[in-house]
Design a protein around this motif. Sequence first.
Motif, PDB file in Angstrom:
ATOM      1  N   VAL A 166      91.074 -19.758  45.012  1.00 43.78           N
ATOM      2  CA  VAL A 166      89.767 -20.373  45.251  1.00 43.78           C
ATOM      3  C   VAL A 166      89.122 -20.614  43.902  1.00 43.78           C
ATOM      4  O   VAL A 166      88.681 -19.673  43.227  1.00 43.78           O
ATOM      5  CB  VAL A 166      88.872 -19.478  46.127  1.00 43.78           C
ATOM      6  CG1 VAL A 166      87.589 -20.207  46.466  1.00 43.78           C
ATOM      7  CG2 VAL A 166      89.605 -19.062  47.394  1.00 43.78           C
ATOM      8  N   ASP A 167      89.089 -21.886  43.484  1.00 43.18           N
ATOM      9  CA  ASP A 167      88.522 -22.210  42.178  1.00 43.18           C
ATOM     10  C   ASP A 167      87.033 -22.501  42.312  1.00 43.18           C
ATOM     11  O   ASP A 167      86.614 -23.352  43.103  1.00 43.18           O
ATOM     12  CB  ASP A 167      89.229 -23.430  41.581  1.00 43.18           C
ATOM     13  CG  ASP A 167      88.686 -23.761  40.200  1.00 43.18           C
ATOM     14  OD1 ASP A 167      89.081 -23.092  39.237  1.00 43.18           O
ATOM     15  OD2 ASP A 167      87.830 -24.667  40.109  1.00 43.18           O
ATOM     16  N   ASN A 168      86.245 -21.815  41.503  1.00 47.47           N
ATOM     17  CA  ASN A 168      84.787 -21.908  41.584  1.00 47.47           C
ATOM     18  C   ASN A 168      84.248 -22.897  40.560  1.00 47.47           C
ATOM     19  O   ASN A 168      83.407 -22.566  39.730  1.00 47.47           O
ATOM     20  CB  ASN A 168      84.166 -20.524  41.378  1.00 47.47           C
ATOM     21  CG  ASN A 168      82.826 -20.377  42.070  1.00 47.47           C
ATOM     22  OD1 ASN A 168      82.421 -21.233  42.859  1.00 47.47           O
ATOM     23  ND2 ASN A 168      82.129 -19.309  41.773  1.00 47.47           N
ATOM     24  N   ALA A 169      84.781 -24.144  40.631  1.00 50.04           N
ATOM     25  CA  ALA A 169      84.352 -25.233  39.734  1.00 50.04           C
ATOM     26  C   ALA A 169      84.585 -24.874  38.268  1.00 50.04           C
ATOM     27  O   ALA A 169      83.657 -24.918  37.448  1.00 50.04           O
ATOM     28  CB  ALA A 169      82.892 -25.598  39.991  1.00 50.04           C
ATOM     29  N   SER A 170      85.835 -24.536  37.950  1.00 47.15           N
ATOM     30  CA  SER A 170      86.177 -24.187  36.574  1.00 47.15           C
ATOM     31  C   SER A 170      85.933 -25.363  35.633  1.00 47.15           C
ATOM     32  O   SER A 170      86.109 -26.527  36.005  1.00 47.15           O
ATOM     33  CB  SER A 170      87.639 -23.755  36.479  1.00 47.15           C
ATOM     34  OG  SER A 170      87.875 -22.562  37.179  1.00 47.15           O
TER      35      SER A 170
ATOM     36  N   ILE B   9      91.676 -24.029  47.177  1.00 46.40           N
ATOM     37  CA  ILE B   9      90.362 -24.549  47.552  1.00 46.40           C
ATOM     38  C   ILE B   9      89.576 -24.741  46.265  1.00 46.40           C
ATOM     39  O   ILE B   9      89.456 -23.814  45.457  1.00 46.40           O
ATOM     40  CB  ILE B   9      89.614 -23.582  48.488  1.00 46.40           C
ATOM     41  CG1 ILE B   9      90.321 -23.468  49.838  1.00 46.40           C
ATOM     42  CG2 ILE B   9      88.169 -24.046  48.698  1.00 46.40           C
ATOM     43  CD1 ILE B   9      89.682 -22.473  50.785  1.00 46.40           C
ATOM     44  N   VAL B  10      89.058 -25.939  46.075  1.00 47.97           N
ATOM     45  CA  VAL B  10      88.248 -26.246  44.895  1.00 47.97           C
ATOM     46  C   VAL B  10      86.803 -26.441  45.341  1.00 47.97           C
ATOM     47  O   VAL B  10      86.516 -27.300  46.178  1.00 47.97           O
ATOM     48  CB  VAL B  10      88.753 -27.517  44.170  1.00 47.97           C
ATOM     49  CG1 VAL B  10      87.916 -27.780  42.915  1.00 47.97           C
ATOM     50  CG2 VAL B  10      90.234 -27.365  43.801  1.00 47.97           C
ATOM     51  N   ASN B  11      85.902 -25.641  44.808  1.00 45.15           N
ATOM     52  CA  ASN B  11      84.495 -25.743  45.185  1.00 45.15           C
ATOM     53  C   ASN B  11      83.817 -26.919  44.495  1.00 45.15           C
ATOM     54  O   ASN B  11      84.196 -27.310  43.384  1.00 45.15           O
ATOM     55  CB  ASN B  11      83.747 -24.457  44.827  1.00 45.15           C
ATOM     56  CG  ASN B  11      84.208 -23.272  45.653  1.00 45.15           C
ATOM     57  OD1 ASN B  11      84.795 -23.437  46.723  1.00 45.15           O
ATOM     58  ND2 ASN B  11      83.939 -22.071  45.168  1.00 45.15           N
ATOM     59  N   ALA B  12      82.791 -27.459  45.160  1.00 45.55           N
ATOM     60  CA  ALA B  12      82.055 -28.580  44.597  1.00 45.55           C
ATOM     61  C   ALA B  12      81.259 -28.171  43.366  1.00 45.55           C
ATOM     62  O   ALA B  12      81.023 -28.975  42.463  1.00 45.55           O
ATOM     63  CB  ALA B  12      81.122 -29.183  45.646  1.00 45.55           C
ATOM     64  N   ARG B  13      80.799 -26.943  43.330  1.00 43.18           N
ATOM     65  CA  ARG B  13      80.092 -26.401  42.165  1.00 43.18           C
ATOM     66  C   ARG B  13      80.333 -24.895  42.129  1.00 43.18           C
ATOM     67  O   ARG B  13      81.002 -24.339  43.010  1.00 43.18           O
ATOM     68  CB  ARG B  13      78.592 -26.691  42.250  1.00 43.18           C
ATOM     69  CG  ARG B  13      77.849 -25.977  43.383  1.00 43.18           C
ATOM     70  CD  ARG B  13      76.342 -26.144  43.260  1.00 43.18           C
ATOM     71  NE  ARG B  13      75.609 -25.504  44.332  1.00 43.18           N
ATOM     72  CZ  ARG B  13      75.267 -24.216  44.362  1.00 43.18           C
ATOM     73  NH1 ARG B  13      75.628 -23.425  43.352  1.00 43.18           N
ATOM     74  NH2 ARG B  13      74.587 -23.712  45.378  1.00 43.18           N
ATOM     75  N   ASN B  14      79.803 -24.251  41.120  1.00 38.23           N
ATOM     76  CA  ASN B  14      79.944 -22.804  41.007  1.00 38.23           C
ATOM     77  C   ASN B  14      78.974 -22.125  41.977  1.00 38.23           C
ATOM     78  O   ASN B  14      77.752 -22.230  41.819  1.00 38.23           O
ATOM     79  CB  ASN B  14      79.654 -22.357  39.568  1.00 38.23           C
ATOM     80  CG  ASN B  14      80.020 -20.897  39.333  1.00 38.23           C
ATOM     81  OD1 ASN B  14      79.810 -20.049  40.182  1.00 38.23           O
ATOM     82  ND2 ASN B  14      80.583 -20.625  38.166  1.00 38.23           N
ATOM     83  N   PHE B  15      79.509 -21.437  42.970  1.00 38.08           N
ATOM     84  CA  PHE B  15      78.683 -20.788  43.979  1.00 38.08           C
ATOM     85  C   PHE B  15      78.541 -19.284  43.740  1.00 38.08           C
ATOM     86  O   PHE B  15      78.115 -18.552  44.631  1.00 38.08           O
ATOM     87  CB  PHE B  15      79.257 -21.039  45.379  1.00 38.08           C
ATOM     88  CG  PHE B  15      79.010 -22.432  45.868  1.00 38.08           C
ATOM     89  CD1 PHE B  15      77.850 -22.753  46.555  1.00 38.08           C
ATOM     90  CD2 PHE B  15      79.932 -23.440  45.624  1.00 38.08           C
ATOM     91  CE1 PHE B  15      77.614 -24.039  47.002  1.00 38.08           C
ATOM     92  CE2 PHE B  15      79.708 -24.742  46.078  1.00 38.08           C
ATOM     93  CZ  PHE B  15      78.535 -25.040  46.767  1.00 38.08           C
TER      94      PHE B  15
END
Length: 312
Positions: A43-47, A68-74
């Motif tokens: 799960v990538d947190n918008a690296s 899973i790639v997040n839209a931004r750092n959550f």
Amino acid sequence: MTRKLITIVSPCFNEELNVRELYRRLQAVAAQLPEYEFAWLFVDNASRDNTVGVLREMAAEDPAVKVIVNARNFGHLRSPMHGFLEAPGDAVGFVASDLQDPPELFVEMVREWEKGIPIVAAVKNSSDESGVMYAIRTAYYRLVARLTNVEVIEHYTGFGLYDRSVVEKLREGFHDPYPYFRGMIAELGLPHAEVFFNQAQRKRGITKNNFYTLYDIAMLGITNLSKVPLRLVAFCGFVCALVSFLAGVFYFIYKLVFWSSFTVGVAPLVLGLFFMGSVQMIALGIIGEYIGSIHTMAQNRPLVTEKERINL
């Protein structure tokens, strides 16, 4: 006969130097457990580095690698929880991508899970970090244990293996938009086993923890598991009021007895004002932490917004 599926979830943020080695070491774990099928969910947190690029290459090479790639750092709490709830399988493992926690421990965890234990928690009984920091963490866990009647696992960060039933209980029973995973596991009260390890220092990359994130997790652990601080605030208010009243009575009587020779001065007044002001600020801070938690719950926002899924 269909093999049981175990999915290992690994949250990552700017870990391009570590994710491939983590995957290699997890593959070695899978080779020792051929009776199970394994999948890896990153799960990538918008690296901001090339972590997603490395994950794409790994996913192209192996369909068992899911991303899973997040839209931004959550943040450091919401993103891992989202990945945990999205993971398929009969059991779900959790390990950070910084390689400080040894993935080889999953072999022992699986053997414990096979005994019917739904939660296998990895506990660090030693650490390569400074002795002062380890002592502070120990004191914090013991403080939380004293503040709540829930069994808290010392030096447990979430690294572990969890039965599918645990995942479903968390999905159905908790709807916290800012989840404290360790607290949720403690609240469930299910049987658990502990396996122990030494936590190594980070070898590559920069730690994402700072004073604020550590404080955030510490306060979240207290406010999620205990109302004792609120009771202490009220108790402290009563004690301060009593002390102030008795001091006032003492000075009044003393002045009546020694009317001509006793001068109160401004020092007691100034000290009293500063003391009461400090107590009020601490009380407001504690109350504010609980109000902030209520505000977060009332917003009821989703854990994350996904930008992309790969192989999932």
